[in-house]
Each structure stands twice: as structure tokens, then as C-alpha cells.
Design a protein around this motif. Sequence first.
Motif, PDB file in Angstrom:
ATOM      1  N   CYS A  66       0.845  -1.202   0.000  1.00  0.00           N
ATOM      2  CA  CYS A  66       0.000   0.000   0.000  1.00  0.00           C
ATOM      3  C   CYS A  66       0.878   1.249   0.000  1.00  0.00           C
ATOM      4  O   CYS A  66       1.915   1.285   0.657  1.00  0.00           O
ATOM      5  N   ARG A  67       0.421   2.264  -0.713  1.00  0.00           N
ATOM      6  CA  ARG A  67       1.153   3.522  -0.848  1.00  0.00           C
ATOM      7  C   ARG A  67       0.337   4.635  -0.188  1.00  0.00           C
ATOM      8  O   ARG A  67      -0.871   4.725  -0.377  1.00  0.00           O
ATOM      9  N   ARG A  68       1.023   5.466   0.568  1.00  0.00           N
ATOM     10  CA  ARG A  68       0.352   6.596   1.219  1.00  0.00           C
ATOM     11  C   ARG A  68       0.231   7.749   0.226  1.00  0.00           C
ATOM     12  O   ARG A  68       1.219   8.208  -0.338  1.00  0.00           O
ATOM     13  N   ARG A  71      -3.817  11.575   2.964  1.00  0.00           N
ATOM     14  CA  ARG A  71      -4.100  10.976   4.277  1.00  0.00           C
ATOM     15  C   ARG A  71      -4.516   9.517   4.191  1.00  0.00           C
ATOM     16  O   ARG A  71      -4.778   8.884   5.198  1.00  0.00           O
ATOM     17  N   GLY A  72      -4.595   8.981   3.004  1.00  0.00           N
ATOM     18  CA  GLY A  72      -5.075   7.614   2.853  1.00  0.00           C
ATOM     19  C   GLY A  72      -4.024   6.664   2.318  1.00  0.00           C
ATOM     20  O   GLY A  72      -3.009   7.067   1.768  1.00  0.00           O
ATOM     21  N   LEU A  73      -4.283   5.377   2.521  1.00  0.00           N
ATOM     22  CA  LEU A  73      -3.445   4.313   1.972  1.00  0.00           C
ATOM     23  C   LEU A  73      -4.171   3.694   0.789  1.00  0.00           C
ATOM     24  O   LEU A  73      -5.348   3.359   0.889  1.00  0.00           O
ATOM     25  N   TYR A  74      -3.461   3.540  -0.304  1.00  0.00           N
ATOM     26  CA  TYR A  74      -4.048   2.960  -1.504  1.00  0.00           C
ATOM     27  C   TYR A  74      -3.175   1.815  -1.986  1.00  0.00           C
ATOM     28  O   TYR A  74      -1.953   1.866  -1.883  1.00  0.00           O
ATOM     29  N   THR A  82      -8.745   1.529  -1.736  1.00  0.00           N
ATOM     30  CA  THR A  82      -8.193   1.926  -0.442  1.00  0.00           C
ATOM     31  C   THR A  82      -7.804   0.673   0.338  1.00  0.00           C
ATOM     32  O   THR A  82      -8.501  -0.341   0.315  1.00  0.00           O
ATOM     33  N   CYS A  83      -6.688   0.768   1.015  1.00  0.00           N
ATOM     34  CA  CYS A  83      -6.142  -0.397   1.724  1.00  0.00           C
ATOM     35  C   CYS A  83      -6.835  -0.611   3.066  1.00  0.00           C
ATOM     36  O   CYS A  83      -7.150   0.348   3.776  1.00  0.00           O
TER      37      CYS A  83
END
Length: 168
Positions: A66-68, A71-74, A82-83
Motif C-alpha cells: 500500500c502507498r500513502r 491521508r489515505g493508503l491505496y 483503499t487499503c
Amino acid sequence: TKKKYQCCRCLCVDTRPCCAKGKISWHDRPGEGLYSPKDKTVLTLVVLLYMLYPTLLTQIFSMLACRRVGRGLYLSSDMQETCYTDRHLYWVLGICIPQLLLYVVGLPIIAVFFLHRNRKKLFSNKVTMFRYGLLFNGYSQKRYYWEGMMAIRKASMVALRVFGTLTG
């Protein structure tokens, strides 16, 4: 010249009849120096799992990559996912975690278990060498388990390749 034999189930070109009377046993070896269907199946599974192990690791670890962004992780392979929420969480719990246990941890443990169980005949029994030789050939008799260490090394290298790209 080779003779042709026709029997109830097959046609073979050989110097001996191809079909035996009665059932063919899974464990029986047809002759000296020959291997049973079980021996060949075990070897096939060992080779397939040995060859597929890095690919399996890559697929498993990429489900967790997952990549930041903001403000979210994807998910790195699909930036719209979204992770660890909704669908991705179900995939991680239902597929990724069991695969981590079965493949990343389980396969090396099973391989070392079979090598340990056969450790006294690894270098003397022809059938054991045929079945598991890929896993211990090249190591000393005292270090038959070293392929388990190599599996840990492979897993850490694949994890570094998958997760290392996320750090830049």
C-alpha cells in the motif's frame, strides 16, 4: 526389433508387455531402478512448488503493498482501491493471510519436515534422492535443512523488492 503388444487398455511398442494383470499399485515400482507413480508425483510437486515459490510470494506481498497518498493508503497495483477497508480488507483476511500461512510459512516448514523425516537416507536411498534431491542436493549431509533457510532468504528478497519500491 521392437514388438508391438496390444492389451486390454493400451498399445505399446516395447520389448515387454505394457499392461500387467490386475490393478497397478500407486506404490509398487515396476522394476529395479524404476520409480513408482507416487515417486514421480512427489517429484513433480516438489519441482512445481520450488519453481512457483517466488511468483507466489510476489503475488501475496503485492496484495499488502500500500502507498500513502495524502491521508489515505491505496493499493499500489490499483490506486483506486483503499487499503484495509471494505473489499480490500476482505481480500486480505480471506485470501492473503491464508496464503501467507500456507505458502510463505507452510511450504518451507513442510519441506524441512520431509527432509528431516528422511534425513538418514537422503544420500543413500535412490528413491529419496529422486523425490527430494532438488531440496538438498548441493548441501552437506549435516545441513540438509538449509533449503528452509534459502526459502526465508527468497521471501525476504521478494518482500524487499515489493515493499522497497514503495519507499522510493
